[in-house]
Design a protein around this motif. Structure first.
Motif, mmCIF file in Angstrom:
data_model
loop_
_atom_site.group_PDB
_atom_site.id
_atom_site.type_symbol
_atom_site.label_atom_id
_atom_site.label_comp_id
_atom_site.label_asym_id
_atom_site.label_seq_id
_atom_site.Cartn_x
_atom_site.Cartn_y
_atom_site.Cartn_z
ATOM 1 N N ALA A 77 0.819 -1.216 0.000
ATOM 2 C CA ALA A 77 0.000 0.000 0.000
ATOM 3 C C ALA A 77 0.851 1.264 0.000
ATOM 4 O O ALA A 77 0.468 2.280 -0.596
ATOM 5 C CB ALA A 77 -0.923 0.001 1.221
ATOM 6 N N GLY A 78 2.009 1.220 0.658
ATOM 7 C CA GLY A 78 2.830 2.413 0.791
ATOM 8 C C GLY A 78 3.919 2.582 -0.244
ATOM 9 O O GLY A 78 4.457 3.684 -0.405
ATOM 10 N N SER A 79 4.270 1.506 -0.954
ATOM 11 C CA SER A 79 5.422 1.561 -1.864
ATOM 12 C C SER A 79 5.217 2.538 -3.015
ATOM 13 O O SER A 79 6.093 3.353 -3.317
ATOM 14 C CB SER A 79 5.729 0.163 -2.407
ATOM 15 O OG SER A 79 4.600 -0.354 -3.108
ATOM 16 N N ALA A 80 4.066 2.460 -3.684
ATOM 17 C CA ALA A 80 3.833 3.315 -4.857
ATOM 18 C C ALA A 80 3.801 4.804 -4.493
ATOM 19 O O ALA A 80 4.510 5.602 -5.111
ATOM 20 C CB ALA A 80 2.548 2.899 -5.569
ATOM 21 N N PRO A 81 3.007 5.227 -3.475
ATOM 22 C CA PRO A 81 3.009 6.661 -3.159
ATOM 23 C C PRO A 81 4.352 7.174 -2.641
ATOM 24 O O PRO A 81 4.739 8.305 -2.936
ATOM 25 C CB PRO A 81 1.910 6.809 -2.092
ATOM 26 C CG PRO A 81 1.638 5.447 -1.598
ATOM 27 C CD PRO A 81 1.966 4.515 -2.713
ATOM 28 N N THR A 82 5.080 6.339 -1.883
ATOM 29 C CA THR A 82 6.389 6.756 -1.374
ATOM 30 C C THR A 82 7.370 6.981 -2.522
ATOM 31 O O THR A 82 8.041 8.010 -2.603
ATOM 32 C CB THR A 82 6.959 5.712 -0.405
ATOM 33 O OG1 THR A 82 6.056 5.530 0.688
ATOM 34 C CG2 THR A 82 8.308 6.155 0.142
ATOM 35 N N ALA A 83 7.462 5.997 -3.413
ATOM 36 C CA ALA A 83 8.392 6.109 -4.545
ATOM 37 C C ALA A 83 7.970 7.210 -5.505
ATOM 38 O O ALA A 83 8.811 7.935 -6.047
ATOM 39 C CB ALA A 83 8.463 4.768 -5.281
ATOM 40 N N ALA A 84 6.662 7.355 -5.719
ATOM 41 C CA ALA A 84 6.173 8.410 -6.613
ATOM 42 C C ALA A 84 6.523 9.792 -6.070
ATOM 43 O O ALA A 84 6.991 10.664 -6.809
ATOM 44 C CB ALA A 84 4.657 8.278 -6.789
ATOM 45 N N LEU A 85 6.294 9.986 -4.760
ATOM 46 C CA LEU A 85 6.618 11.274 -4.146
ATOM 47 C C LEU A 85 8.113 11.542 -4.213
ATOM 48 O O LEU A 85 8.548 12.664 -4.541
ATOM 49 C CB LEU A 85 6.144 11.296 -2.690
ATOM 50 C CG LEU A 85 6.455 12.570 -1.889
ATOM 51 C CD1 LEU A 85 5.827 13.795 -2.549
ATOM 52 C CD2 LEU A 85 5.966 12.423 -0.446
ATOM 53 N N CYS A 122 9.842 10.453 3.424
ATOM 54 C CA CYS A 122 9.762 9.862 4.764
ATOM 55 C C CYS A 122 8.455 10.193 5.476
ATOM 56 O O CYS A 122 8.088 9.512 6.441
ATOM 57 C CB CYS A 122 10.950 10.308 5.619
ATOM 58 S SG CYS A 122 12.458 9.374 5.270
ATOM 59 N N LEU A 123 7.750 11.204 5.019
ATOM 60 C CA LEU A 123 6.436 11.513 5.596
ATOM 61 C C LEU A 123 5.466 10.356 5.371
ATOM 62 O O LEU A 123 4.566 10.119 6.181
ATOM 63 C CB LEU A 123 5.879 12.797 4.978
ATOM 64 C CG LEU A 123 6.653 14.081 5.297
ATOM 65 C CD1 LEU A 123 6.078 15.254 4.497
ATOM 66 C CD2 LEU A 123 6.630 14.381 6.792
ATOM 67 N N ILE A 124 5.651 9.632 4.272
ATOM 68 C CA ILE A 124 4.852 8.429 4.010
ATOM 69 C C ILE A 124 5.592 7.179 4.465
ATOM 70 O O ILE A 124 5.021 6.269 5.061
ATOM 71 C CB ILE A 124 4.528 8.304 2.508
ATOM 72 C CG1 ILE A 124 3.741 9.522 2.027
ATOM 73 C CG2 ILE A 124 3.745 7.023 2.228
ATOM 74 C CD1 ILE A 124 3.476 9.530 0.532
ATOM 75 N N ARG A 125 6.918 7.148 4.208
ATOM 76 C CA ARG A 125 7.695 5.939 4.444
ATOM 77 C C ARG A 125 7.706 5.503 5.907
ATOM 78 O O ARG A 125 7.602 4.307 6.206
ATOM 79 C CB ARG A 125 9.133 6.143 3.961
ATOM 80 C CG ARG A 125 10.026 4.927 4.175
ATOM 81 C CD ARG A 125 11.438 5.162 3.692
ATOM 82 N NE ARG A 125 11.487 5.239 2.242
ATOM 83 C CZ ARG A 125 11.955 6.266 1.557
ATOM 84 N NH1 ARG A 125 12.422 7.326 2.204
ATOM 85 N NH2 ARG A 125 11.976 6.254 0.252
#
Length: 297
Positions: A77-85, A122-125
């Motif tokens: 769930a977190g990989s795509a938004p973290t890498a995209a950001l 890191c705000l998402i990670r």
């Protein structure tokens, strides 16, 4: 876990007279998301082994080889938004800094852009890492908690900063040195590929450059990764939670020596080397496809 077009490799060589375009912004966003998702799903078991080796409990007590896919849901769930950001911030930062300083392919620009992008990512990670790593090492009555339950429990018991964002500082202290090593190396390897080999850059060569750069950075920053893991996994009453980062490093050295500081180095280097190949290769391939589709319109 950190991220080309045309003969040169990152979406395109910078046009010093052109501001960051919406197309490049969207390409970085989409390509980074695809690359991050593919890497985290494909290589998740290696990450679980690394986390358990670094755990204060030790590998076998933390789960050994059992439940090797525990924690996959929050990672996915977190990989795509973290890498995209990250890649969106990195690409835009690199372009703007190059434009402002009137330089091209400067390692200082790459370092600054990558470090700034890591802080944003890191705000998402960090919350994702909290949920993922605790899922990977949960034992007993806690092992059936969902990622959302883990995060809600962390928030209710310790609040936002000490619960959901515990280990934010240690994560940044790991990610920034990692990026300061990885991205200048990656950009340098890409830049030197054609002059040294005589072959044009391709997604495969970009993947190879990413794998080598990532493996080197992963090995050198393993002690910081061990500290980050210890702090994130620590119980509320644990000394690891209350200590400073240098104190945790010193404690690990006293307890286990150099081998403790480099716990999990083999799976970490393997994971990030393979991850670098997948990540940068898919990033380059996705960017090329998006650019080709845009040019055809």
């Amino acid at each position: 876990m950190a991220a080309e077009l045309g003969p040169a490799a990152f979406p395109a060589q910078i046009d010093m007279q052109e501001p960051v375009s919406k197309i490049k912004f969207l390409h970085a966003l989409a390509a980074g998301g695809v690359a991050g998702f593919v890497v985290d799903i494909a290589l998740f078991p290696i990450d679980t082994v690394k986390t358990r080796l670094q755990s204060e409990l030790g590998f076998w007590r933390a789960g050994g080889f059992r439940g090797i896919y525990k924690g996959l849901a929050p990672a996915a769930a977190g990989s795509a938004p973290t890498a995209a950001l990250f890649f969106c911030a990195y690409e835009c930062g690199k372009h703007l800094l190059s434009y402002a300083s009137n330089t091209k392919d400067s390692p200082y620009v790459h370092m600054t852009a990558a470090s700034s992008a890591e802080v944003l990512a890191c705000l998402i990670r960090v919350p994702v890492e909290i949920a993922k790593q605790r899922s990977q090492t949960l034992l007993g009555h806690k092992q059936h908690q969902t990622a959302l339950q883990i995060l809600m429990r962390a928030y209710r018991s310790e609040g936002l900063r000490r619960g959901l964002y515990r280990g934010f500082g240690s994560t940044i202290m790991r990610e920034i040195p990692f990026s300061l090593i990885q991205f200048p190396l990656w950009e340098y390897f890409k830049l030197q590929w054609t002059p040294m080999t005589g072959f044009d850059s391709s997604p495969l060569t970009v993947a190879l450059c990413g794998a080598i750069a990532g493996g080197i950075a992963a090995g050198l920053t393993t002690p910081l990764d061990v500290v980050k893991t210890r702090i994130m996994l620590a119980d509320r009453e644990s000394l690891s939670r209350r200590r400073s980062i240098p104190a945790v490093l010193h404690g690990i050295y006293i307890e286990r020596g150099i081998s403790g500081l480099f716990a999990g180095v083999v799976p970490r280097v393997l994971w990030i080397t393979l991850g670098g190949a997948f990540f940068f290769g898919f990033y380059d391939l996705t960017t090329r496809l998006l650019s080709a589709a845009n040019a055809a319109d």
